[in-house]
Design an enzyme around this catalytic site. Structure first.
Site, PDB file in Angstrom:
ATOM      1  N   GLN A 251      95.007 -77.377  17.828  1.00 55.20           N
ATOM      2  CA  GLN A 251      94.829 -77.968  19.161  1.00 55.20           C
ATOM      3  C   GLN A 251      96.175 -78.182  19.837  1.00 55.20           C
ATOM      4  OE1 GLN A 251      92.959 -78.817  16.585  1.00 55.20           O
ATOM      5  NE2 GLN A 251      91.007 -78.138  17.441  1.00 55.20           N
TER       6      GLN A 251
ATOM      7  N   TYR B 242      98.891 -76.601  19.205  1.00 48.92           N
ATOM      8  CA  TYR B 242      99.444 -75.278  19.520  1.00 48.92           C
ATOM      9  C   TYR B 242      98.815 -74.753  20.821  1.00 48.92           C
ATOM     10  CZ  TYR B 242     100.770 -70.381  18.904  1.00 48.92           C
ATOM     11  OH  TYR B 242     101.278 -69.119  19.082  1.00 48.92           O
TER      12      TYR B 242
ATOM     13  N   GLU C 295     109.526 -53.947  -5.356  1.00 45.94           N
ATOM     14  CA  GLU C 295     108.654 -54.606  -4.373  1.00 45.94           C
ATOM     15  C   GLU C 295     107.213 -54.159  -4.551  1.00 45.94           C
ATOM     16  OE1 GLU C 295     110.087 -53.391  -0.518  1.00 45.94           O
ATOM     17  OE2 GLU C 295     112.142 -53.922  -1.065  1.00 45.94           O
TER      18      GLU C 295
ATOM     19  N   LYS D   3     103.931 -52.400  -3.281  1.00 47.21           N
ATOM     20  CA  LYS D   3     103.674 -51.321  -2.326  1.00 47.21           C
ATOM     21  C   LYS D   3     102.384 -51.666  -1.578  1.00 47.21           C
ATOM     22  CE  LYS D   3     103.521 -46.311  -1.979  1.00 47.21           C
ATOM     23  NZ  LYS D   3     102.334 -46.191  -1.168  1.00 47.21           N
TER      24      LYS D   3
ATOM     25  N   ASP E  57      99.303 -51.549   0.811  1.00 47.53           N
ATOM     26  CA  ASP E  57      98.448 -50.430   1.204  1.00 47.53           C
ATOM     27  C   ASP E  57      97.958 -50.600   2.640  1.00 47.53           C
ATOM     28  OD1 ASP E  57      97.124 -48.077   1.002  1.00 47.53           O
ATOM     29  OD2 ASP E  57      95.499 -48.835  -0.262  1.00 47.53           O
TER      30      ASP E  57
ATOM     31  N   GLU F 264     104.996 -52.547   6.761  1.00 49.94           N
ATOM     32  CA  GLU F 264     103.626 -52.098   6.597  1.00 49.94           C
ATOM     33  C   GLU F 264     102.715 -53.042   7.388  1.00 49.94           C
ATOM     34  OE1 GLU F 264     103.710 -49.408   4.761  1.00 49.94           O
ATOM     35  OE2 GLU F 264     101.666 -49.056   4.042  1.00 49.94           O
TER      36      GLU F 264
ATOM     37  N   TYR G  69     109.876 -54.387   5.175  1.00 44.07           N
ATOM     38  CA  TYR G  69     110.603 -54.109   3.939  1.00 44.07           C
ATOM     39  C   TYR G  69     111.863 -53.275   4.108  1.00 44.07           C
ATOM     40  CZ  TYR G  69     107.560 -50.031   4.407  1.00 44.07           C
ATOM     41  OH  TYR G  69     106.898 -48.949   4.897  1.00 44.07           O
TER      42      TYR G  69
ATOM     43  N   LYS H  63     102.587 -45.516  -8.588  1.00 43.62           N
ATOM     44  CA  LYS H  63     101.186 -45.683  -8.171  1.00 43.62           C
ATOM     45  C   LYS H  63     100.363 -46.209  -9.336  1.00 43.62           C
ATOM     46  CE  LYS H  63     101.193 -43.702  -3.981  1.00 43.62           C
ATOM     47  NZ  LYS H  63     100.635 -42.399  -3.668  1.00 43.62           N
TER      48      LYS H  63
ATOM     49  N   CYS I 280      59.077 -41.266   6.462  1.00 47.99           N
ATOM     50  CA  CYS I 280      59.341 -42.345   5.517  1.00 47.99           C
ATOM     51  C   CYS I 280      58.900 -41.944   4.107  1.00 47.99           C
ATOM     52  CB  CYS I 280      58.602 -43.609   5.953  1.00 47.99           C
ATOM     53  SG  CYS I 280      58.745 -44.931   4.747  1.00 47.99           S
TER      54      CYS I 280
ATOM     55  N   CYS J 181      55.751 -44.409   3.259  1.00 45.44           N
ATOM     56  CA  CYS J 181      54.473 -44.433   3.971  1.00 45.44           C
ATOM     57  C   CYS J 181      54.230 -43.158   4.757  1.00 45.44           C
ATOM     58  CB  CYS J 181      54.384 -45.650   4.896  1.00 45.44           C
ATOM     59  SG  CYS J 181      55.429 -45.514   6.352  1.00 45.44           S
TER      60      CYS J 181
ATOM     61  N   CYS K 273      62.237 -46.670   9.502  1.00 43.96           N
ATOM     62  CA  CYS K 273      60.782 -46.596   9.489  1.00 43.96           C
ATOM     63  C   CYS K 273      60.321 -47.801  10.304  1.00 43.96           C
ATOM     64  CB  CYS K 273      60.258 -46.715   8.064  1.00 43.96           C
ATOM     65  SG  CYS K 273      58.465 -46.864   8.021  1.00 43.96           S
TER      66      CYS K 273
ATOM     67  N   CYS L 261      54.273 -50.443   6.544  1.00 42.25           N
ATOM     68  CA  CYS L 261      54.902 -49.648   5.477  1.00 42.25           C
ATOM     69  C   CYS L 261      55.074 -50.510   4.229  1.00 42.25           C
ATOM     70  CB  CYS L 261      56.255 -49.123   5.939  1.00 42.25           C
ATOM     71  SG  CYS L 261      57.169 -48.304   4.611  1.00 42.25           S
TER      72      CYS L 261
HETATM   73  S1  IVH Z   1     110.032 -48.128   1.351  1.00 47.74           S
HETATM   74  C1  IVH Z   1     112.498 -44.432   2.207  1.00 47.74           C
HETATM   75  N1  IVH Z   1     108.709 -50.285   0.607  1.00 47.74           N
HETATM   76  O1  IVH Z   1     104.668 -46.559   1.094  1.00 47.74           O
HETATM   77  C2  IVH Z   1     111.752 -45.676   1.903  1.00 47.74           C
HETATM   78  N2  IVH Z   1     107.478 -48.441   1.446  1.00 47.74           N
HETATM   79  O2  IVH Z   1     105.839 -43.330   0.616  1.00 47.74           O
HETATM   80  C3  IVH Z   1     110.479 -45.762   2.655  1.00 47.74           C
HETATM   81  N3  IVH Z   1     105.064 -48.818   1.576  1.00 47.74           N
HETATM   82  O3  IVH Z   1     105.332 -44.693   3.934  1.00 47.74           O
HETATM   83  C4  IVH Z   1     109.488 -46.728   2.260  1.00 47.74           C
HETATM   84  N4  IVH Z   1     105.087 -50.879   0.799  1.00 47.74           N
HETATM   85  O4  IVH Z   1     104.249 -46.925   4.285  1.00 47.74           O
HETATM   86  C5  IVH Z   1     108.631 -49.036   1.108  1.00 47.74           C
HETATM   87  N5  IVH Z   1     107.659 -52.271  -0.070  1.00 47.74           N
HETATM   88  C6  IVH Z   1     107.589 -51.015   0.431  1.00 47.74           C
HETATM   89  C7  IVH Z   1     106.369 -50.432   0.805  1.00 47.74           C
HETATM   90  C8  IVH Z   1     106.358 -49.133   1.301  1.00 47.74           C
HETATM   91  C9  IVH Z   1     104.339 -49.886   1.277  1.00 47.74           C
HETATM   92  C10 IVH Z   1     104.539 -47.527   2.077  1.00 47.74           C
HETATM   93  C11 IVH Z   1     105.234 -47.010   3.292  1.00 47.74           C
HETATM   94  C12 IVH Z   1     105.715 -45.600   2.962  1.00 47.74           C
HETATM   95  C13 IVH Z   1     105.025 -45.312   1.657  1.00 47.74           C
HETATM   96  C14 IVH Z   1     105.999 -44.670   0.677  1.00 47.74           C
END
Ligand code: IVH
Length: 669
Positions: free
Chosen positions: A35, A37, A114, A116, A118, A171, A223, A311, A405, A408, A423, A428
């Site tokens: 509120q 804010y 770090e 990654k 998605d 990301e 990142y 991965k 269907c 029926c 349906c 039915c």
């Molecule tokens: S570094 C040259 N750090 O993963 C370095 N990428 O193929 C470029 N991604 O296209 C990326 N988390 O979209 C980096 N902590 C992270 C990431 C990250 C997700 C994605 C990014 C990139 C793909 C790497």
């Protein structure tokens, strides 16, 4: 207010708002309530309305502005946005480490590891500290200008803490809870579902109308730095700290490692912790920390030699689509299910996968006999994510959705704005059976001992043909006893549970009736507002539309439902059997003038004059909503004796706190 004062006030408000925005969306430690804010935003908006020429693009009021674009402009990346080479197991990681150490001539190496994330890669450009352009990665050289959409993401600062010129990468993603909510809403509206959070984030940012992205709860983790003027950093870890101090949201889970063994152990620990994160990660990224060493290592044709993406083992498997089964649900929607050659996937054997609707079959070009990739998304039912046309033998056959269907035989229809075939024969057997299963289910009448199988059995034996028949079953006790797997005891328990359900508050009945578009929540609202099913059943369109939560589509669906003669007959039989039609909760008579109208209230500590339940009822009567825990959303805390951590938290968040005496005074008003 004169112009100069307004100008100063506007600047002050913007700084305050940007600060609270950062505390909330980046640092997750808000200091003011929603509120408060909103109040700051309102003040700013009012001043900007008075002096429109003082509106600048970095004003917090400009996050969702702008008309839909005709198309996205192209953006050249000054520093190319590269992708990474992949590592799939420990051996790949050790290879990477060996190559790096060789490449830098056996110097000591430090890595930053770090998560990654998605989502999809984005680039953000700031000039003199102001956000000027945001782009997708595209092919790495050229992306698309999605500034309007990125501005709607609250964790992206419009203005940095220092007036630097910088281009950063990160990301954009959709948190898991937002993804689930979005798909639930889409399902209720009969819209096609998003396959995963990444697709829904990408789909949201690819919209030309920024209002869509604004409605989608997207978030970011930054990142990396693409281009930086005026400052220099020598290490990636230093860069992450700089990014954070500039106001970006940096994922906190990064760590520095000198030895590959420890790094591998860290990665393994995340493979386990991964499901508990509120956002999706598909791996880990390992980067050499020193920029001098990065320079030495250089690039291959496709990717840097100084970083690698690990991965996680895919929760995916390849199998054969052996058939497609078509079933009819309670709403008449016909859904195809894939029958698969059994395959083991993330610890379980998978034999079926959901196909959602025909469109997906066509979109993916599925043929019976195809090799397909199945994936498990969370704990949800597996789904087919890809077809492998290269593995076709020529024996595969197209699948035809039935035109009639399967239960029926009546013609299936497709409503204008829907993907699903339906349906629409009210007689039915599938609709009737599934409707009854819904009626007895947990969120509806909650009749224990009456599961899907028993309902189907009762229906097949002709003991029930509508839900009203349930309440006349006691007259047919002998026939029940003759059924398979039904002893005296289970029959008595069943009849007792049915009898008990007559006393349910009416929202359960409203939900159980299965009126199209009316979910459990809407049923509760209808019950609260109308108080009695007989009032609801006579409600006009206007009366329904007066309720906030009820839109025109739902209103029409309710009206159509109650206009059907067979529904009137059903309700009459339910009433005659003694099923309760009234709402037993606390009714909120709409009224915005009650002292707690629309407020979220938390009760803590012990009250001396009222029981907790009484207090809750009174709060509801005053229009308030009681919740269990204190958060930014809380408007008021009522603290009795010995109030503990909730009170502390409320004080920390600056939420209004009153004691029992003040609460009683409020009740007197
Ligand atoms: S570094 C040259 N750090 O993963 C370095 N990428 O193929 C470029 N991604 O296209 C990326 N988390 O979209 C980096 N902590 C992270 C990431 C990250 C997700 C994605 C990014 C990139 C793909 C790497």
């Amino acid at each position: 207010m004169d112009r100069l004062t307004a100008e100063r006030k506007i600047e002050e408000l913007r700084q305050q708002i940007e600060r609270h925005n950062r505390l909330y969306h980046v640092e997750d430690r808000p200091e003011i309530t929603d509120q408060e804010y909103d109040q700051l935003m309102r003040e700013l908006r009012d001043l900007e309305d008075l002096y429109p020429d003082l509106v600048t693009s970095d004003s917090p009021t400009q996050r969702v502005g702008g008309e839909p674009l005709p198309h996205f402009e192209k953006v050249e990346h000054k520093v190319p946005m590269l992708s990474l080479g992949n590592a799939f197991d420990e051996a790949d990681l050790r290879d990477f480490d060996r190559r790096v150490r060789q490449g830098v001539g056996e110097q000591p190496v430090r890595y930053v590891c770090e998560l990654k994330i998605d989502g999809l890669a984005v680039s953000l450009r700031y000039e003199n500290g102001l956000f000027v352009q945001g782009a997708t990665r595209g092919d790495g050289q050229t992306g698309e200008d999605i500034t309007q959409n990125l501005k709607t993401i609250r964790s992206i600062p419009l203005r940095l803490s220092k007036p630097v010129t910088i281009e950063v990468r990160g990301e954009a993603f959709m948190p898991k809870p937002a993804f689930e909510k979005l798909n639930q809403e889409r399902e209720a509206k009969g819209e096609p579902l998003f396959a995963n959070p990444r697709n829904s984030a990408a789909g949201s940012l690819r919209q030309l109308d920024p209002k869509i992205a604004a409605s989608r709860s997207l978030d970011t983790f930054i990142y990396g730095i693409g281009e930086l003027q005026g400052e220099s950093v020598d290490f990636h870890s230093e860069g992450l700290e700089l990014l954070q101090s500039l106001g970006f949201k940096v994922n906190p889970e990064w760590r520095v490692f000198d030895a590959i063994d420890e790094l591998i152990a860290f990665i393994q620990s995340w493979a386990e912790k991964r499901p508990a994160l509120p956002y999706e990660i598909d791996g880990m990224v390992i980067k050499v920390d020193s920029f001098a060493q990065r320079q030495e290592l250089g690039f291959t044709a496709k990717s840097p030699r100084w970083a690698v993406a690990y991965k996680f083992p895919a929760e995916e498997a390849v199998t054969v689509l052996e058939g497609i089964e078509v079933s009819v649900g309670r709403t008449g929607a016909v859904t195809p299910t894939a029958l698969l050659k059994p395959v083991s996937l993330a610890g379980t054997t998978v034999k079926r996968a959901s196909l959602h609707n025909e469109e997906i079959i066509r979109e993916k070009g599925l043929l019976l006999g195809d090799h397909v990739v199945v994936k498990k998304a969370g704990d949800i039912i597996p789904e087919i994510v890809a077809v492998l046309p290269e593995r076709r033998t020529g024996e595969e056959r197209p699948f035809q959705m039935p035109t009639h269907c399967p239960e029926c035989g009546s013609d299936l229809v497709r409503f204008e704005d829907e993907v699903a075939l339906r349906c629409i024969n009210p007689d039915c057997p599938a609709l009737i059976r599934e409707g009854m299963i819904h009626f007895v289910s947990r969120l509806a009448m909650n009749i224990e001992g009456l599961g899907e199988k028993v309902v189907a059995q009762l229906y097949e034996q002709g003991l029930i043909t509508s839900v009203a028949d349930l309440y006349y079953l006691h007259e047919r006790r002998d026939e029940l006893l003759n059924m398979e797997r039904m002893g005296e005891k289970s029959v008595d328990n069943l009849l007792e549970a049915i009898e008990a359900s007559k006393q349910n508050s009416v929202e359960r009945l409203i939900f159980g009736l299965g009126i199209r578009l009316v979910g459990a929540k809407a049923a509760k609202v209808l019950a609260e507002q109308f108080g009695h099913l007989d009032v609801l059943r006579q409600a006009t369109r206007e009366q329904l539309l007066e309720i906030n939560e009820i839109g025109p589509k739902m209103a029409d669906s309710i009206l159509t439902y109650f206009s059907m003669p067979q529904v009137q007959e059903l309700l009459d039989r339910l009433r005659a059997a003694g099923v309760n039609f009234s709402y037993k909760g606390v009714r909120v008579e709409a009224g915005n003038d009650t002292p707690l109208a629309g407020k979220t209230v938390v009760l803590t500590g012990t009250l001396n004059t009222l029981t907790r339940q009484e207090a809750e009822e009174k709060i509801a009567l005053l229009g308030g909503k009681v919740t269990g825990s204190v958060s930014k959303k809380t408007d008021l805390v009522i603290a009795g004796d010995k109030a503990g951590s909730k009170l502390e938290k409320a004080e920390k968040l600056g939420i209004e706190v009153i004691d029992e005496a003040a609460f009683l005074k409020l009740l007197d008003q």
